[in-house]
Design a protein around this motif. Structure first.
Motif, short mmCIF file in Angstrom:
data_model
loop_
_atom_site.label_atom_id
_atom_site.label_comp_id
_atom_site.label_asym_id
_atom_site.label_seq_id
_atom_site.Cartn_x
_atom_site.Cartn_y
_atom_site.Cartn_z
N ARG A 77 0.84 -1.21 0.00
CA ARG A 77 0.00 0.00 0.00
C ARG A 77 0.86 1.25 0.00
O ARG A 77 0.54 2.23 -0.65
CB ARG A 77 -0.94 0.00 1.20
CG ARG A 77 -2.09 -0.94 1.04
CD ARG A 77 -3.05 -0.85 2.18
NE ARG A 77 -4.13 -1.81 2.00
CZ ARG A 77 -5.06 -2.04 2.90
NH1 ARG A 77 -5.07 -1.39 4.04
NH2 ARG A 77 -6.00 -2.93 2.66
N CYS A 80 2.04 1.83 -3.45
CA CYS A 80 0.91 2.36 -4.22
C CYS A 80 0.71 3.85 -3.93
O CYS A 80 0.58 4.65 -4.85
CB CYS A 80 -0.35 1.58 -3.88
SG CYS A 80 -1.85 2.20 -4.70
N GLU A 81 0.73 4.22 -2.65
CA GLU A 81 0.54 5.62 -2.28
C GLU A 81 1.67 6.49 -2.80
O GLU A 81 1.46 7.63 -3.21
CB GLU A 81 0.40 5.74 -0.76
CG GLU A 81 -0.92 5.15 -0.27
CD GLU A 81 -0.97 4.93 1.22
OE1 GLU A 81 0.05 5.15 1.93
OE2 GLU A 81 -2.05 4.51 1.71
N CYS A 120 -5.66 3.24 -2.89
CA CYS A 120 -4.60 2.30 -2.49
C CYS A 120 -5.00 1.42 -1.31
O CYS A 120 -4.38 0.37 -1.10
CB CYS A 120 -3.33 3.08 -2.14
SG CYS A 120 -2.54 3.81 -3.57
N SER A 121 -6.03 1.77 -0.57
CA SER A 121 -6.47 0.91 0.53
C SER A 121 -7.07 -0.39 -0.01
O SER A 121 -7.29 -1.33 0.75
CB SER A 121 -7.46 1.63 1.43
OG SER A 121 -8.67 1.88 0.72
#
Length: 124
Positions: A77, A80-81, A120-121
């Motif tokens: 994650r 992704c963030e 992204c979660s």
């Protein structure tokens, strides 16, 4: 070529502003966003559709990021963030191009089509 230089400089400026994802987001494991961006920067020409496949340097960077930060959900994650935070600097990128990198590079991972609307979660 000058467009890539501008993007690279913008990335460097952003990295000086936001070099580390907070420890809360990665469960105590610090994720250096600048390292992720540095490793994946060779993928820009592929993401901008200048080439039909990622370069070997792009694949090496993707493999490195996966090995370093792909094992834990919170790290994935965080990656992704990190990517999501630089997308506005890069411009419009087709999320399916991002998700095709592992397959094109022969990596056995799946990346969702990350774009400005992606949450992204949702990364597992």
């Amino acid at each position: 070529m000058s467009h890539l230089i501008i993007i690279f400089l913008a990335l460097l400026l952003m990295l000086s502003y936001n070099s580390v994802i907070s420890q809360e987001q990665t469960g105590g494991d610090t994720l250096p966003c600048n390292e992720v961006i540095n490793e994946l920067s060779p993928c820009l020409s592929y993401l901008n559709k200048q080439y039909s496949s990622p370069s070997s340097f792009c694949c090496q960077g993707a493999n490195y990021v996966w090995k370093q930060y792909g094992k834990k959900k919170k790290q994935r994650r965080g990656v992704c963030e990190c990517l999501e935070s630089v997308l506005p600097l890069i411009g419009q990128i087709d999320g399916s191009v991002i998700s095709a990198i592992p397959q094109q590079c022969g990596l056995k991972i799946k990346i969702p089509p990350i774009n400005g609307d992606f949450n992204c979660s949702m990364i597992h």
